[in-house]
Design a protein around this motif. Structure first.
Motif, PDB file in Angstrom:
ATOM      1  N   ARG A  22      -8.270  -1.779  10.713  1.00 59.78           N
ATOM      2  CA  ARG A  22      -9.123  -2.469   9.747  1.00 59.78           C
ATOM      3  C   ARG A  22     -10.041  -3.345  10.588  1.00 59.78           C
ATOM      4  O   ARG A  22     -10.027  -3.286  11.803  1.00 59.78           O
ATOM      5  CB  ARG A  22      -8.266  -3.273   8.781  1.00 59.78           C
ATOM      6  CG  ARG A  22      -7.244  -2.370   8.043  1.00 59.78           C
ATOM      7  CD  ARG A  22      -6.827  -2.946   6.727  1.00 59.78           C
ATOM      8  NE  ARG A  22      -5.709  -2.226   6.122  1.00 59.78           N
ATOM      9  CZ  ARG A  22      -5.834  -1.225   5.253  1.00 59.78           C
ATOM     10  NH1 ARG A  22      -7.032  -0.812   4.878  1.00 59.78           N
ATOM     11  NH2 ARG A  22      -4.771  -0.635   4.737  1.00 59.78           N
ATOM     12  N   THR A  40      -9.380   7.832   0.579  1.00 59.51           N
ATOM     13  CA  THR A  40      -8.308   6.899   0.229  1.00 59.51           C
ATOM     14  C   THR A  40      -7.333   7.575  -0.722  1.00 59.51           C
ATOM     15  O   THR A  40      -7.740   8.339  -1.605  1.00 59.51           O
ATOM     16  CB  THR A  40      -8.799   5.599  -0.445  1.00 59.51           C
ATOM     17  OG1 THR A  40      -7.667   4.883  -0.947  1.00 59.51           O
ATOM     18  CG2 THR A  40      -9.748   5.818  -1.603  1.00 59.51           C
ATOM     19  N   ILE A  41      -6.062   7.249  -0.545  1.00 54.71           N
ATOM     20  CA  ILE A  41      -5.082   7.764  -1.500  1.00 54.71           C
ATOM     21  C   ILE A  41      -5.276   7.100  -2.863  1.00 54.71           C
ATOM     22  O   ILE A  41      -4.842   7.611  -3.869  1.00 54.71           O
ATOM     23  CB  ILE A  41      -3.625   7.544  -1.025  1.00 54.71           C
ATOM     24  CG1 ILE A  41      -3.295   6.054  -0.891  1.00 54.71           C
ATOM     25  CG2 ILE A  41      -3.360   8.282   0.276  1.00 54.71           C
ATOM     26  CD1 ILE A  41      -1.796   5.777  -0.776  1.00 54.71           C
ATOM     27  N   ASP A  42      -5.943   5.927  -2.877  1.00 50.52           N
ATOM     28  CA  ASP A  42      -6.046   5.142  -4.120  1.00 50.52           C
ATOM     29  C   ASP A  42      -7.029   5.739  -5.135  1.00 50.52           C
ATOM     30  O   ASP A  42      -7.000   5.376  -6.310  1.00 50.52           O
ATOM     31  CB  ASP A  42      -6.499   3.708  -3.805  1.00 50.52           C
ATOM     32  CG  ASP A  42      -5.599   3.013  -2.805  1.00 50.52           C
ATOM     33  OD1 ASP A  42      -4.424   3.394  -2.694  1.00 50.52           O
ATOM     34  OD2 ASP A  42      -6.082   2.092  -2.113  1.00 50.52           O
ATOM     35  N   MET A  83       1.495   2.871  -4.735  1.00 45.43           N
ATOM     36  CA  MET A  83       0.301   2.203  -4.202  1.00 45.43           C
ATOM     37  C   MET A  83      -0.894   2.381  -5.155  1.00 45.43           C
ATOM     38  O   MET A  83      -0.748   2.913  -6.246  1.00 45.43           O
ATOM     39  CB  MET A  83      -0.028   2.750  -2.816  1.00 45.43           C
ATOM     40  CG  MET A  83       0.879   2.217  -1.728  1.00 45.43           C
ATOM     41  SD  MET A  83       0.320   2.783  -0.100  1.00 45.43           S
ATOM     42  CE  MET A  83       1.296   1.740   0.974  1.00 45.43           C
ATOM     43  N   GLY A  84      -2.066   1.981  -4.693  1.00 46.97           N
ATOM     44  CA  GLY A  84      -3.280   2.127  -5.523  1.00 46.97           C
ATOM     45  C   GLY A  84      -4.177   0.913  -5.517  1.00 46.97           C
ATOM     46  O   GLY A  84      -5.221   0.901  -6.156  1.00 46.97           O
ATOM     47  N   ARG A  85      -3.752  -0.129  -4.822  1.00 40.87           N
ATOM     48  CA  ARG A  85      -4.465  -1.411  -4.833  1.00 40.87           C
ATOM     49  C   ARG A  85      -4.772  -1.843  -6.273  1.00 40.87           C
ATOM     50  O   ARG A  85      -3.858  -1.879  -7.067  1.00 40.87           O
ATOM     51  CB  ARG A  85      -5.716  -1.381  -3.940  1.00 40.87           C
ATOM     52  CG  ARG A  85      -5.332  -1.210  -2.453  1.00 40.87           C
ATOM     53  CD  ARG A  85      -6.343  -1.791  -1.512  1.00 40.87           C
ATOM     54  NE  ARG A  85      -6.465  -3.239  -1.578  1.00 40.87           N
ATOM     55  CZ  ARG A  85      -5.578  -4.114  -1.083  1.00 40.87           C
ATOM     56  NH1 ARG A  85      -4.502  -3.700  -0.488  1.00 40.87           N
ATOM     57  NH2 ARG A  85      -5.806  -5.414  -1.172  1.00 40.87           N
ATOM     58  N   GLU A 140       1.177  -1.025  -7.656  1.00 42.01           N
ATOM     59  CA  GLU A 140       1.390  -2.242  -6.859  1.00 42.01           C
ATOM     60  C   GLU A 140       0.487  -3.402  -7.279  1.00 42.01           C
ATOM     61  O   GLU A 140       0.816  -4.565  -7.045  1.00 42.01           O
ATOM     62  CB  GLU A 140       1.164  -1.943  -5.367  1.00 42.01           C
ATOM     63  CG  GLU A 140      -0.264  -1.502  -5.051  1.00 42.01           C
ATOM     64  CD  GLU A 140      -0.511  -1.241  -3.570  1.00 42.01           C
ATOM     65  OE1 GLU A 140       0.406  -1.411  -2.758  1.00 42.01           O
ATOM     66  OE2 GLU A 140      -1.647  -0.849  -3.236  1.00 42.01           O
ATOM     67  N   HIS A 145       4.559   3.380   2.235  1.00 41.67           N
ATOM     68  CA  HIS A 145       3.688   4.201   3.081  1.00 41.67           C
ATOM     69  C   HIS A 145       4.092   5.667   3.145  1.00 41.67           C
ATOM     70  O   HIS A 145       3.344   6.480   3.698  1.00 41.67           O
ATOM     71  CB  HIS A 145       3.601   3.580   4.476  1.00 41.67           C
ATOM     72  CG  HIS A 145       2.911   2.246   4.461  1.00 41.67           C
ATOM     73  ND1 HIS A 145       3.544   1.102   4.024  1.00 41.67           N
ATOM     74  CD2 HIS A 145       1.650   1.896   4.769  1.00 41.67           C
ATOM     75  CE1 HIS A 145       2.704   0.092   4.086  1.00 41.67           C
ATOM     76  NE2 HIS A 145       1.534   0.537   4.540  1.00 41.67           N
ATOM     77  N   ARG A 174       1.446   7.890   2.032  1.00 36.87           N
ATOM     78  CA  ARG A 174       0.262   8.091   2.869  1.00 36.87           C
ATOM     79  C   ARG A 174       0.522   9.000   4.050  1.00 36.87           C
ATOM     80  O   ARG A 174      -0.403   9.415   4.745  1.00 36.87           O
ATOM     81  CB  ARG A 174      -0.153   6.727   3.421  1.00 36.87           C
ATOM     82  CG  ARG A 174      -1.404   6.228   2.854  1.00 36.87           C
ATOM     83  CD  ARG A 174      -1.709   4.826   3.193  1.00 36.87           C
ATOM     84  NE  ARG A 174      -1.595   4.403   4.570  1.00 36.87           N
ATOM     85  CZ  ARG A 174      -1.775   3.133   4.943  1.00 36.87           C
ATOM     86  NH1 ARG A 174      -2.049   2.217   4.043  1.00 36.87           N
ATOM     87  NH2 ARG A 174      -1.680   2.786   6.200  1.00 36.87           N
TER      88      ARG A 174
HETATM   89  O1  F6P Z   1      -5.795   1.711   0.531  1.00 38.14           O
HETATM   90  C1  F6P Z   1      -4.721   2.468   0.880  1.00 38.14           C
HETATM   91  C2  F6P Z   1      -3.471   1.660   0.844  1.00 38.14           C
HETATM   92  O2  F6P Z   1      -2.411   2.521   1.181  1.00 38.14           O
HETATM   93  C3  F6P Z   1      -3.187   0.909  -0.463  1.00 38.14           C
HETATM   94  O3  F6P Z   1      -2.713   1.761  -1.470  1.00 38.14           O
HETATM   95  C4  F6P Z   1      -2.231  -0.156  -0.005  1.00 38.14           C
HETATM   96  O4  F6P Z   1      -2.294  -1.304  -0.819  1.00 38.14           O
HETATM   97  C5  F6P Z   1      -2.732  -0.480   1.354  1.00 38.14           C
HETATM   98  O5  F6P Z   1      -3.470   0.642   1.801  1.00 38.14           O
HETATM   99  C6  F6P Z   1      -1.644  -0.792   2.349  1.00 38.14           C
HETATM  100  O6  F6P Z   1      -2.235  -1.186   3.529  1.00 38.14           O
HETATM  101  P1  F6P Z   1      -1.520  -1.417   4.926  1.00 38.14           P
HETATM  102  O7  F6P Z   1      -1.608  -0.130   5.659  1.00 38.14           O
HETATM  103  O8  F6P Z   1      -2.335  -2.469   5.566  1.00 38.14           O
HETATM  104  O9  F6P Z   1      -0.095  -1.787   4.656  1.00 38.14           O
END
Ligand code: F6P
Length: 344
Positions: free
Chosen positions: A72, A126-128, A170-172, A223, A273, A276
């Motif tokens: 990031r 993005t998975i979201d 997940m999904g923000r 989440e 995770h 992902r």
């Molecule tokens: O944006 C993708 C995502 O997997 C979200 O669903 C989740 O909130 C976030 O990333 C988690 O991020 P990190 O990898 O920083 O734990």
């Protein structure tokens, strides 16, 4: 021509398939040179590259993660970041950068293009599934499949023990994964950020199911879900080093509340995770490949400042500004007219 490629933000199944497609099209069709930058913007700013060719990408189509690595953070975080990106581009003779990223990376890309004239092109990842301007992002289909597989497994253990299983996905700040996995997995309830939930109502639904002899239930919780004001208290959200709200944990709170209020044996399950990681579904491999091929076409046409997107099953380009700084919420029509019919 010579293009740089980077993968930014959280990893996502299908990233390697996009990189592979960019190289296949660029190198084989046009004789372009593709330079892979390692660890997203850090690699661009410090000129850390990975030689990527059709040969080196062999076998990566089904591989999760990203061969380029990702971080990031962005050039906008440091005073000389933009200048470093600019000098990398000019000194390495790069015609433009293809950014494979989510909301954060695409927003940074849009600012670099609009305010600093840096030639960038976006590929929505993005998975979201929360990126505006595209009907779908790659990675989402895989995450939904993983969550659905998990829910399928949870049904049998829930039924054996007459338990409520609360699955956090997940999904923000969007409920795409929760709604789709909830529907596909036959959940009793799905809680999404777009609709603050009332825990009393959730418990009433589960009690009604119980009275109909349905002693096992699956509750999916996105989440980013929030309780309606004045219902239950949740701890203040913390932020990561980049200022993003750290999500996760609401599933355990909901599970504890359900257990207390109904007396039903309840267990929280945090998928995290796992959603992902690993191999992309066939659908995501195809979408990623289509995006990668289209990105090279768009770059060669000089469509800097745009993003490849899926619209009505066609791959198009849209201005990056459509996606930047925004977050796409779940289709409420799907929630109201379809999902709600199945949720208790
Ligand atoms: O944006 C993708 C995502 O997997 C979200 O669903 C989740 O909130 C976030 O990333 C988690 O991020 P990190 O990898 O920083 O734990």
């Amino acid at each position: 021509m010579r293009f740089g490629v980077l993968t930014g933000g959280g990893d996502c199944p299908g990233l390697n398939a996009v990189i592979r497609a960019i190289i296949r099209k660029g190198e084989r069709v046009f004789g372009d040179e593709i330079i892979g930058f390692v660890d997203a913007w850090e690699g661009v700013m410090s000129r850390r590259t990975l030689p990527i060719t059709v040969e080196t990408m062999r076998g990566t189509l089904p591989r999760g993660g990203t061969v380029l690595g990702t971080t990031r953070g962005s050039p906008l975080d440091s005073p000389d970041g933009v200048d470093r990106v600019r000098s990398t581009i000019s000194e390495m003779g790069i015609d433009g950068l293809i950014i494979i990223g989510g909301n954060g990376s695409l927003t940074v890309g849009e600012i670099l293009f609009r305010e600093h004239g840096i030639p960038v092109l976006g590929v929505p990842k993005t998975i979201d599934n929360d990126i505006e301007g595209t009907d779908l992002t790659f990675g989402f289909n895989t995450a939904v499949q993983i969550a659905t597989d998990a829910i399928d497994r949870l049904h049998t253990t829930a039924e054996s023990h007459d338990r409520v299983m609360v699955v956090e996905v997940m999904g923000r700040h969007s409920g795409w994964i929760a709604t789709h996995a909830g529907l596909a997995g036959g959940a009793a309830v799905a809680l999404i950020p777009e609709r603050p939930f009332d825990i009393v109502e959730v418990c009433e639904r589960l009690v009604r199911r119980h009275s109909r002899g349905r002693f096992a239930s699956i509750v999916v919780v996105a989440e980013g879900s929030q309780p309606a004001e004045g219902t239950i208290d949740v701890p203040d959200q913390t932020r990561d080093e980049y200022g993003h709200i750290r999500l996760g944990g609401i599933g355990s709170i909901v599970a504890a509340e359900i257990g207390l209020r109904t007396g039903f044996e309840t267990r929280p399950v945090l998928l995290g995770h796992v959603q992902r990681g690993g191999t992309p579904t066939a659908f995501d491999r195809v979408l990623s490949t289509r995006f990668g091929v289209a990105a090279v076409d768009a770059a060669r046409e000089g469509k800097w400042g745009s993003m490849v997107a899926l619209r009505d099953n066609n791959i198009v380009t849209v201005p990056l500004a459509e996606a930047a700084g925004r977050s796409r919420t779940v289709d409420l029509d799907l929630v109201s007219n379809v999902a709600e019919m199945f949720f208790a």
